[in-house]
Design a protein around this motif. Structure first.
Motif, PDB file in Angstrom:
ATOM      1  N   LEU A 118       0.774  -1.374   0.023  1.00  0.00           N
ATOM      2  CA  LEU A 118       0.065   0.037   0.068  1.00  0.00           C
ATOM      3  C   LEU A 118       0.999   1.348   0.082  1.00  0.00           C
ATOM      4  N   GLU A 119       1.981   1.128   0.840  1.00  0.00           N
ATOM      5  CA  GLU A 119       2.889   2.436   1.020  1.00  0.00           C
ATOM      6  C   GLU A 119       3.374   2.508  -0.447  1.00  0.00           C
ATOM      7  N   GLN A 120       3.935   1.625  -1.016  1.00  0.00           N
ATOM      8  CA  GLN A 120       4.516   1.576  -2.327  1.00  0.00           C
ATOM      9  C   GLN A 120       3.691   2.018  -3.474  1.00  0.00           C
TER      10      GLN A 120
ATOM     11  N   PRO B 203     -10.668  -1.470  -1.383  1.00  0.00           N
ATOM     12  CA  PRO B 203     -10.776  -0.458  -0.300  1.00  0.00           C
ATOM     13  C   PRO B 203     -10.869  -0.849   1.058  1.00  0.00           C
ATOM     14  N   TRP B 204     -11.094  -2.176   1.392  1.00  0.00           N
ATOM     15  CA  TRP B 204     -10.846  -2.660   2.673  1.00  0.00           C
ATOM     16  C   TRP B 204      -9.725  -2.437   3.574  1.00  0.00           C
ATOM     17  N   LEU B 205      -8.743  -2.364   2.609  1.00  0.00           N
ATOM     18  CA  LEU B 205      -7.191  -1.902   3.029  1.00  0.00           C
ATOM     19  C   LEU B 205      -7.300  -0.724   3.587  1.00  0.00           C
ATOM     20  N   ILE B 206      -8.293   0.149   3.539  1.00  0.00           N
ATOM     21  CA  ILE B 206      -8.022   1.579   4.077  1.00  0.00           C
ATOM     22  C   ILE B 206      -9.520   1.535   4.995  1.00  0.00           C
TER      23      ILE B 206
ATOM     24  N   PHE C  49       5.004   8.630   6.921  1.00  0.00           N
ATOM     25  CA  PHE C  49       4.129   9.749   7.379  1.00  0.00           C
ATOM     26  C   PHE C  49       3.426  10.310   6.455  1.00  0.00           C
ATOM     27  N   TYR C  50       3.726  10.302   5.184  1.00  0.00           N
ATOM     28  CA  TYR C  50       3.158  11.011   3.880  1.00  0.00           C
ATOM     29  C   TYR C  50       1.785   9.825   3.907  1.00  0.00           C
ATOM     30  N   MET C  51       2.109   8.541   3.831  1.00  0.00           N
ATOM     31  CA  MET C  51       0.869   7.583   3.803  1.00  0.00           C
ATOM     32  C   MET C  51      -0.116   7.933   4.900  1.00  0.00           C
ATOM     33  N   TYR C  52       0.421   8.231   6.006  1.00  0.00           N
ATOM     34  CA  TYR C  52      -0.626   8.402   7.146  1.00  0.00           C
ATOM     35  C   TYR C  52      -1.332   9.572   6.823  1.00  0.00           C
ATOM     36  N   GLY C  53      -0.601  10.681   6.217  1.00  0.00           N
ATOM     37  CA  GLY C  53      -1.151  12.036   5.746  1.00  0.00           C
ATOM     38  C   GLY C  53      -2.247  11.903   4.839  1.00  0.00           C
ATOM     39  N   VAL C  54      -2.099  11.024   3.734  1.00  0.00           N
ATOM     40  CA  VAL C  54      -2.969  10.495   2.728  1.00  0.00           C
ATOM     41  C   VAL C  54      -4.297   9.984   3.179  1.00  0.00           C
ATOM     42  N   ILE C  55      -3.989   8.955   4.410  1.00  0.00           N
ATOM     43  CA  ILE C  55      -5.409   8.550   4.769  1.00  0.00           C
ATOM     44  C   ILE C  55      -6.027   9.381   5.683  1.00  0.00           C
ATOM     45  N   ALA C  56      -5.554  10.048   6.389  1.00  0.00           N
ATOM     46  CA  ALA C  56      -5.908  11.303   7.337  1.00  0.00           C
ATOM     47  C   ALA C  56      -6.765  12.086   6.504  1.00  0.00           C
TER      48      ALA C  56
END
Length: 431
Positions: A16-18, A229-232, A402-409
């Motif tokens: 997912l991060e990749q 979509p279940w992954l997020i 942290f970029y990935m965190y920011g995207v989901i947030a």
């Protein structure tokens, strides 16, 4: 400080991060187009859970406290975002009235209010504090832990405008989530901007509406990236007519817990996940982590003791719970100093401005961490969370994680935007 991930650095979270890193231009363009159609909430904080196999928001707060937990390095970004937000709403703004929670003797919360005042003062506004507390009848100094103080003043309503004595603000910023209801003094204001709007408060807002909107956002985003979509997304279902103190509605609650656990079990089997599914029961309206229960088997609801029933039946400001949300539990496999941790991301307007880890040494990986005994460790933003490092292996770089965190947030923040539009009592409804 970067958390230790107890999961191996392979598997879905790294995929997912990749995928998010490789799709960054498309993602940022997608967000840009969404924000052309929708207005972001004024400020937002999002609690995330990183299971190692999925990353999902579990709570979205539209009246965030905790700005005092952001590092000094994060404040310039907060000031810039505050400027952008105010310019869009009231470019000529000079005075800002900040209305905090009534329990303003809490020194940790007061530090949050002081930080907000500092941010908006540096954004070019005269900031004063007004309180909804009827016991405050004159300017009152409140002492902070660092030896400084804040002054709160009684509100003055003059026809259609709200302010303080000799202070007429263009903008009123609520840092009070209105759990106890909507005070009449805040209704029908004339030519003043109230942020967030009244229907964002817990007197009217429901978590089930938010997560329904988030499901829609997650599906759109996942289609863009070509993923499940279940992954997020945490599966959620509301249950009405529950009375824990009287034992009413528990059969219907059991049925929904069974349903969520069954669906989660299927997903775990599909992805080869060797974890025991659990569900989280929480009030459909409410905050501060109150009235939250982890359930691994629906039968646990039959044997609730009196203490557990009481804990679940009444939350902040004495509000009784009669509608709950049953949510797929997302385990956290993050640790800071061997304590269970979860990231909390802070945003203002449409920008990520910082965040921290909420950690709890006495809680398990499948338990609610927003509870007495929790503490906070700032996220280690070596660079802005908006600036990942392309080319590095997944899991190897804090800025990438942290970029990935920011995207989901930001997806959760966008869902809050959808939610507020759908629940706006003043919006025109078309058949």
């Amino acid at each position: 400080m970067v958390p230790h991930l107890t999961t191996a650095l392979t598997g879905p979270i790294n995929e997912l991060e990749q995928r998010i890193l490789e799709s960054m231009p498309a993602i940022e363009r997608w967000f840009r187009l969404e924000w052309m159609e929708h207005t972001p909430p004024f400020y937002t904080s999002v609690d995330l859970r990183n299971a190692g196999f999925k990353l999902a928001p579990v709570d979205t707060n539209l009246f965030p406290g905790g700005f005092n937990n952001l590092t000094a390095d994060m404040l310039p970004l907060s000031v810039q975002a505050a400027m952008a937000a105010i310019e869009k709403i009231c470019p000529e703004a000079k005075n800002l009235l900040l209305i905090p929670e009534n329990h303003t003797r809490n020194t940790f919360y007061l530090s949050n209010v002081a930080t907000l005042k500092r941010i908006f003062t540096q954004a070019g506004l005269n900031v004063r504090l007004g309180t909804l507390d009827p016991d405050v009848t004159e300017p009152t100094a409140l002492n902070l832990a660092d030896g400084s103080s804040l002054t709160v003043e009684p509100l003055v309503r003059n026809r259609g405008r709200l302010g303080l004595k000799d202070f007429d603000p263009c903008t009123i910023l609520l840092n009070n989530d209105l759990s106890a209801g909507v005070p009449r003094v805040l209704e029908h204001l004339h030519e003043q901007y109230l942020l967030p709007p009244l229907h964002a408060g817990w007197a009217l807002r429901r978590k089930s509406q938010h997560f329904k909107a988030y499901e829609e956002v997650a599906k759109k985003f996942s289609k863009l990236l070509g993923m499940d979509p279940w992954l997020i997304h945490p599966m959620s279902v509301p249950v009405e007519g529950v009375d824990f103190s009287e034992g009413q509605g528990l059969e219907a609650l059991q049925a929904q817990v069974d349903l969520v656990l069954s669906k989660t079990r299927k997903k775990y089997k599909e992805y080869g996940i060797n974890e025991k599914p659990f569900a989280v029961i929480k009030p459909d309206a409410g905050t501060y982590g109150m009235g939250v229960m982890t359930v691994r088997d629906a039968k646990e609801l039959v044997d609730l003791n009196r203490r557990s029933r009481n804990k679940m039946s009444v939350i902040k400001d004495g509000q009784e719970v009669h509608q709950v949300l049953v949510q797929e539990g997302v385990v956290t496999h993050e640790r800071v100093n061997d304590a269970v941790a979860e990231p909390v991301v802070y945003m203002m307007d449409r920008y990520v401005v910082g965040g921290f880890y909420r950690i709890h040494a006495d809680r398990g990986a499948d338990e609610n961490l927003n509870a007495p005994g929790s503490s906070f460790v700032p996220l280690a933003f070596a660079q802005s969370s908006q600036l990942p490092r392309p080319g590095e292996k997944p899991g190897a770089s804090a800025p990438n994680r942290f970029y990935m965190y920011g995207v989901i947030a930001r997806l959760a923040m966008l869902a809050a935007s959808y939610e507020l539009e759908l629940t706006d009592p003043e919006a025109e409804v078309y058949a």
